[in-house]
Scaffold this motif. Structure first.
Motif, PDB file in Angstrom:
ATOM      1  N   ILE A 146      -7.924  10.654   6.672  1.00  0.00           N
ATOM      2  CA  ILE A 146      -7.524   9.480   5.750  1.00  0.00           C
ATOM      3  C   ILE A 146      -6.438   8.741   6.367  1.00  0.00           C
ATOM      4  N   GLN A 147      -5.449   9.739   7.330  1.00  0.00           N
ATOM      5  CA  GLN A 147      -4.250   9.072   7.999  1.00  0.00           C
ATOM      6  C   GLN A 147      -4.800   7.918   8.973  1.00  0.00           C
ATOM      7  N   GLN A 154      -1.914   5.797   9.313  1.00  0.00           N
ATOM      8  CA  GLN A 154      -0.667   5.565   8.566  1.00  0.00           C
ATOM      9  C   GLN A 154       0.710   5.612   9.107  1.00  0.00           C
ATOM     10  N   THR A 155       0.815   6.328  10.135  1.00  0.00           N
ATOM     11  CA  THR A 155       1.947   6.530  10.785  1.00  0.00           C
ATOM     12  C   THR A 155       1.961   5.943  12.346  1.00  0.00           C
ATOM     13  N   PRO A 167       0.750  -1.144   0.134  1.00  0.00           N
ATOM     14  CA  PRO A 167      -0.090  -0.075  -0.162  1.00  0.00           C
ATOM     15  C   PRO A 167       0.824   1.148   0.023  1.00  0.00           C
ATOM     16  N   ILE A 168       0.467   2.250  -0.666  1.00  0.00           N
ATOM     17  CA  ILE A 168       1.308   3.531  -0.761  1.00  0.00           C
ATOM     18  C   ILE A 168       0.116   4.607  -0.698  1.00  0.00           C
ATOM     19  N   TYR A 169       0.591   6.045  -0.283  1.00  0.00           N
ATOM     20  CA  TYR A 169      -0.209   7.064  -0.218  1.00  0.00           C
ATOM     21  C   TYR A 169      -1.551   6.487   0.938  1.00  0.00           C
ATOM     22  N   ALA A 170      -0.916   6.219   2.023  1.00  0.00           N
ATOM     23  CA  ALA A 170      -1.912   6.014   3.309  1.00  0.00           C
ATOM     24  C   ALA A 170      -2.862   4.896   2.895  1.00  0.00           C
ATOM     25  N   GLY A 171      -2.416   4.024   1.958  1.00  0.00           N
ATOM     26  CA  GLY A 171      -3.419   2.991   1.521  1.00  0.00           C
ATOM     27  C   GLY A 171      -4.508   3.367   0.552  1.00  0.00           C
ATOM     28  N   ASN A 172      -4.137   4.585   0.034  1.00  0.00           N
ATOM     29  CA  ASN A 172      -5.247   4.774  -1.049  1.00  0.00           C
ATOM     30  C   ASN A 172      -4.912   4.437  -2.316  1.00  0.00           C
ATOM     31  N   ALA A 173      -3.700   3.634  -2.528  1.00  0.00           N
ATOM     32  CA  ALA A 173      -3.368   2.974  -3.666  1.00  0.00           C
ATOM     33  C   ALA A 173      -2.542   1.811  -3.384  1.00  0.00           C
TER      34      ALA A 173
END
Ligand SMILES: Cc1cc2nc3c(=O)[nH]c(=O)nc-3n(C[C@H](O)[C@H](O)[C@H](O)COP(=O)(O)OP(=O)(O)OC[C@H]3O[C@@H](n4cnc5c(N)ncnc54)[C@H](O)[C@@H]3O)c2cc1C
Ligand SMILES: Cc1cc2nc3c(=O)[nH]c(=O)nc-3n(C[C@H](O)[C@H](O)[C@H](O)COP(=O)(O)OP(=O)(O)OC[C@H]3O[C@@H](n4cnc5c(N)ncnc54)[C@H](O)[C@@H]3O)c2cc1C
Lengths: 248, 309
Positions: free
Chosen positions: B263-264, B244-245, B126-132
């Motif tokens: 989103i995070q 995310q973090t 996953p990248i961009y906080a799982g958005n992609a």
């Protein structure tokens, strides 16, 4: 003491990215770009160390396209002294970034390099650790407190179960976590002053680094989307719904 | 082919993240050995030998391994890699801290936090906080991989692999352990808990967090989580942060209480099976991912819920 802070230009954290329909990547056209939030924390930490008198000079470096200069200017406006732009239009992987940073470290001889723990675009969480290995330096990742004293860095780290403190000989690598500090906003006079601070321009080749990618992107896709469920009226309905779903 | 799996543990018990990493290594293929580096960690090495599908356990002992200091782990693992095609570690703070050093020394690009495997050179992450979700193919001869725990089931325990003691570099190293503040708790561990109750900024204070969130979690036998805002404000310790973090969780049921759903934050919990949101703002984004949403003041709803269970 001299501190080097690598800063990365990334998509702003408020932007919700969209995957391109041809699955080649995400759409970065016309989206707002900013300094990686963890790198703001790194710059802030360096500036605070300087304000305390523990550090004399702060050098910021960014590896990226011409526009990464804006990111460097932001760091200069926050209080860094000078910048280095290692200009490239290629996507540079953390390993190559770490190799370029090693070259910069060899030229600049900082006592401390402060990086973000992760960049919020690719979420790799590796550059700082890789740089530490390439230099054979000690590291303290995910820092929530940094104390510089008598040539030693005492760093408190956010780890899975709680907090851990390490003592590092310098030179050393630190990567920042969210609780280290709250970055300042640059004031207008400081933004004006930053325009006059020097930024050197370099290329990856100046450090003898080959940036060819080791990873190739096969595709970038949307994650499975979650549907919104239902609203319940009250606690009693919530409990009965959860029970019938087998979730309690 | 052979894969080395790095065990995460506290010298007394083997963490579940290790079992999940073994499952990922099985999907990659080949013989699987587990490295247990620690101090007085014999029991952990024994436990690692019981994981299904493990060929053998390598057990290394030394002062610097008690806290798995990154430099020491690098010095230990890099020479071992002559005998392996890949090294897999859980994407816990241990794996995140140590593995990039190993990758850099081997001159390979690490593949971080994988959520899927499509063969011996292709991985999903996953990248961009799982958005992609990015599928990457690695051209490196050896693979260095960290594994997202919530994407793989834990391997079972029916094995009886032998334990081989190996020498470990003793240093000196340029970093030293000073102290640790680990919160001891009888609650399930956040990333592997079946139920999680998380509180957000709306709680308003540590006192209210402890008064409302903790009893609900206790009633449910759940782990306690928090949003970044709640952690930053000091309502909950840093290792409670979901997102995310922070930590990635995917329990059977996740309660988001007074959390807006940035989103995070979603990046850390949206793979939960059932999501319950309690928020007084019916427009809060958390409701877009919640299976059951209750629009209510948490200060009334949470005690009521705790009593109703
Ligand atoms: C959609 C998408 C497509 C991609 N396509 C490709 C591709 O085709 N080919 C390819 O090779 N890679 C590709 N990548 C990978 C990507 O561009 C870089 O490898 C990645 O962004 C670097 O990892 P990171 O910044 O997450 O590192 P991290 O290790 O998370 O970064 C940590 C810290 O390192 C420092 N740092 C990192 N980068 C820099 C920098 N450039 N300048 C200064 N400091 C820095 C900062 O202090 C930062 O906080 C792609 C990524 C995405 C998201
Ligand atoms: C680099 C970076 C990394 C980040 N990483 C993370 C991360 O890992 N995890 C994370 O969580 N966040 C992370 N964030 C922060 C994130 O963007 C949000 O700021 C944060 O999640 C908000 O927390 P919250 O939902 O508790 O607070 P808010 O957004 O303030 O939401 C509070 C909610 O409570 C509701 N509410 C108020 N009073 C009541 C009441 N009496 N009863 C019921 N509901 C009430 C409100 O309607 C609101 O929806 C990160 C941000 C950045 C920039």
């Amino acid at each position: 003491m001299k501190v080097l802070v690598p800063v990365k230009r990334v998509i702003d954290y408020n932007v919700k990215v969209r995957v391109k329909s041809d699955e080649s990547g995400v759409d970065l056209a016309n989206v707002k770009m900013s300094m990686n939030p963890f790198d703001e924390i790194s710059v802030e930490e360096a500036v605070r160390l300087k304000e305390k008198g523990a550090v004399e000079e702060i050098v910021v470096v960014s590896i990226g396209p011409q526009q990464a200069q804006e990111t460097l200017r932001t760091a200069l406006a926050m209080g860094a002294d000078r910048g280095i732009l290692v200009k490239t239009d290629d996507t540079v992987e953390p390993l190559a970034v770490a190799k370029i940073l090693k070259g910069v470290v060899e030229e600049e001889s900082p006592n401390l390099v402060i990086l973000g723990k992760q960049a919020i675009d690719d979420d790799s969480n590796q550059t700082g650790q890789m740089l530490a290995a390439l230099l054979d330096w000690p590291q303290a990742t995910f820092a929530s407190e940094v104390v510089l004293e008598d040539g030693k860095a005492t760093v408190t780290r956010e780890i899975d179960g709680g907090l851990q403190t390490l003592a590092l000989e310098t030179p050393a690598i630190v990567t920042t976590d969210l609780r280290l500090n709250e970055p300042r906003y640059a004031s207008l006079p400081n933004i004006m002053k930053a325009k006059k601070k020097p930024i050197d321009e370099k290329a990856p080749g100046d450090y003898g680094v080959e940036t060819a990618a080791r990873l190739s992107v096969v595709k970038v896709t949307e994650p499975p989307q979650r549907e919104a469920g239902e609203k319940v009226e009250d606690v009693a309905e919530l409990v009965s719904k959860l029970k019938s779903k087998g979730a309690l | 082919m052979a894969v080395l799996v790095i065990a995460d543990h506290d010298n007394e018990s083997l963490f579940d993240a290790t079992h999940k990493t073994v499952t990922a290594a099985q999907a990659f293929g080949g013989d699987i050995d587990v490295l247990v580096a620690g101090k007085d960690a014999g029991a952990v090495a024994e436990a690692a030998g019981k994981i299904d599908g493990v060929r053998k356990v390598l057990h290394a002992e030394g002062e610097a391994y008690e806290k798995q200091l990154a430099e020491a782990m690098e010095a230990l693992i890099v020479p071992l890699m002559d005998g392996y095609d890949a090294v897999f570690a859980p994407a816990t703070t241990m794996g995140k801290n140590c593995m990039p050093r190993v990758a850099a020394k081997l001159d390979v690009m690490q593949i971080s936090d994988i959520s899927g495997i499509e063969g011996t050179d292709t991985f999903e992450r996953p990248i961009y906080a799982g958005n992609a979700i990015m599928t990457v193919k690695s051209s490196d001869a050896k693979k260095v991989v960290t594994v997202r725990g919530t994407s793989f089931d834990a391997a079972g325990e029916g094995g009886s692999a032998s334990v081989e003691t190996i020498d470990a570099p003793a240093g000196p190293f340029k970093s030293a352990f000073v102290e640790e503040k680990i919160v001891q708790s009888d609650r399930p561990e956040l990333t592997s808990a079946k139920r999680v109750v998380s509180g957000g900024r709306a709680l308003g204070s540590k006192e209210e967090f402890d008064r409302l969130i903790v009893p609900l979690a206790d009633k449910l036998g759940a782990a306690v989580g928090a949003s970044r805002a709640a952690v930053d404000a000091g309502y909950a310790p840093n290792d409670y942060q979901v997102g995310q973090t922070g930590k990635i969780v995917a329990p059977e049921v996740y309660f988001a209480i007074g959390i807006s759903g940035a989103i995070q934050h979603l990046a850390g919990m949206k793979d939960s099976k059932v999501i319950v949101a309690i928020n007084k703002d019916e427009e809060a984004p958390i409701f877009q991912v919640a299976d059951y949403g209750l629009v209510a003041d948490l200060f009334n709803a949470v005690p009521e819920l705790t009593d109703a269970l």
